[in-house]
Write a protein that holds these residues in place. Structure first.
Motif: not given
Ligand code: FAD
Ligand code: PYC
Length: 402
Positions: A66-67, A248-251, A273-274, A280-282
């Protein structure tokens, strides 16, 4: 009895396909839905169907990080991406649907001298284009994002390209908001309806065959991202597109610690950060062409390893989930919005790793192209530019390693 969460109208009507439409859009991702929306809103063309083989927003639109930014280098890109970013500013009001646009600011880090020169150049180009960006030094980067280690040792932060009105939005809401608005205009959003063939007579499109039967149309917009090559083949032409997975991945969710978006392109990683607190990492795309909408273990390791020097706190985070989407990548990393060799068939694709930010601008431009046969926003993005050598090189601005 107490009525709780019952009796609500459907956000978009569930209808069977009609026999014929003025225009059919294939693909109910953000770009397909936005194209339909602006066909109706800007040109009064509402006898439109949007056909989706899966579920609405289930492609890259619902899988991206979503950037939103418009800090591209070339003038045609700045025009369409800035149009898009500015439409995001008022999208919630336009659609009467909260898309949670959050212009929290985006930094693209410079971690090599090469990147310093590249981003200073982009900042100058953006100033000439009327796109507000700024070159900032390392101390300002640290001020904007205190959790960052800017001292290296391998890749110290040397500064960054800052776009204060860039940010994020809620991806599903963008799809749902457009879908509801299209349905309200009388358009048919038809899910689980896969296009299997494109029918033409004398070089002109007359309809499509689908898993819900044949449907006729005067105009056809192919807006299927990673499956663009497959659709083009059905219409009998080839596209200069490669399809490849982007993951992508999220913590786990944590307390608010980062209120900007950071992209670190030298090391191939980015993070925000959501609203739920997840990081939110890619990273970069998979290294080979494929149609696999899944994540893989090596990607988690590579991406976290890339980012951990700059964001040491992620070493202590548990990762919650990962996924992948199929992105449609062109050689110059710019999109295709174009007429095609088949009369009445238009294509909108090639947004690759960066098309979420472009959804409203792309829909606006594609609708004009389909309605009038020409749009100033799409002139340079023809599929024929590859034959003519008129590339729009955005390999730096794409920001994601390919
Ligand atoms: P999609 O949302 O993929 O929609 C295409 C639709 O077409 C799909 O729903 C599909 O099911 C349908 N379809 C395909 N074939 C057929 C058929 N035969 N018949 C009917 N329907 C069909 N961009 C950014 O700007 N910022 C980001 O931070 C960002 N991060 C990303 C992270 C990841 C992990 C991924 C995968 C992508 C990311 N992107 C990002 C890119 C962005 O997601 C895409 O460019 C954009 O969503 C493309 O939208 P779309 O509507 O064209 O495609
Ligand atoms: O285009 O800004 C972008 C982007 C970031 C992550 C994936 N794409």
């Amino acid at each position: 009895a107490m009525r709780q969460h019952t009796g609500w109208d459907r956000a978009w009507a569930k209808r069977a396909p009609k026999k014929k439409y003025d225009a059919i859009i294939v693909g109910a991702g953000g770009h397909g839905l936005a194209t339909a929306y602006y066909l109706g809103k800007n040109f009064g063309i509402t006898n439109v169907a949007i056909l989706e083989k899966g579920w609405l927003g289930g492609g890259n639109t619902g899988r991206n990080t979503t950037i939103i930014r418009s800090n591209y280098l070339q003038d045609p890109s700045a025009a369409i991406y800035e149009k898009s970013r500015s439409l995001y500013e008022t999208m919630s009001q336009d659609l009467n649907y909260n898309v949670m646009f959050s212009p929290r600011g985006v930094i693209m880090l410079a971690q090599t001298q090469h990147e310093v020169r590249g981003y200073k150049r982009t900042a100058h180009a953006n100033a000439l284009q009327g796109v507000t960006t700024e070159w900032i030094d390392a101390a300002r980067v640290k001020e904007l994002c205190p959790i960052m280690n800017i001292d290296g040792p391998r890749y110290p932060v040397l500064g960054g390209l800052w776009q204060a009105r860039g940010g994020t939005a809620r991806h599903d809401a963008v799809a749902w908001g457009y879908a509801r608005a299209c349905s309200d205009m009388g358009m048919d959003v038809i899910q689980q309806c896969e296009v299997k063939a494109v029918r033409q007579e004398n070089g002109k499109v007359v309809g499509v065959d689908t898993t819900q039967g044949p449907i006729d149309c005067d105009k056809l917009g192919m807006v299927v991202a990673g499956h663009s090559g497959v659709l083009a083949q059905m219409a009998g032409f080839r596209l200069p597109i490669e399809s490849v997975a982007l993951q992508a991945l999220v913590s786990e969710p944590i307390k608010p610690c980062m209120d900007v978006v950071v992209m670190a392109n030298t090391v191939h990683g980015y993070m925000s950060q959501s609203d739920k607190g997840e990081m939110v990492i890619g990273g970069g795309t998979d290294g080979y062409n494929n149609y696999t909408q899944r994540g893989s273990f090596h990607h988690i390791e590579e991406t976290v390893r890339a980012l951990v020097e700059t964001f040491p706190m992620i070493a202590r985070l548990k990762m919650l989930r990962q996924w992948g989407g199929i992105v449609d990548v062109t050689g110059d990393r710019s999109p295709i919005l174009s007429k095609t060799p088949v009369e009445g068939v238009f294509v909108n694709c090639g947004w690759g790793t960066g098309g979420f930010k472009a959804i409203p601008g792309s829909g606006w431009a594609m609708a004009e192209l389909m309605a009038k046969g020409q749009s100033p926003l799409t002139d340079e993005f023809s599929m024929f530019r590859f034959r003519e050598g008129k590339f729009i090189d955005e390999s730096v601005a794409a920001g994601v390693a390919h």
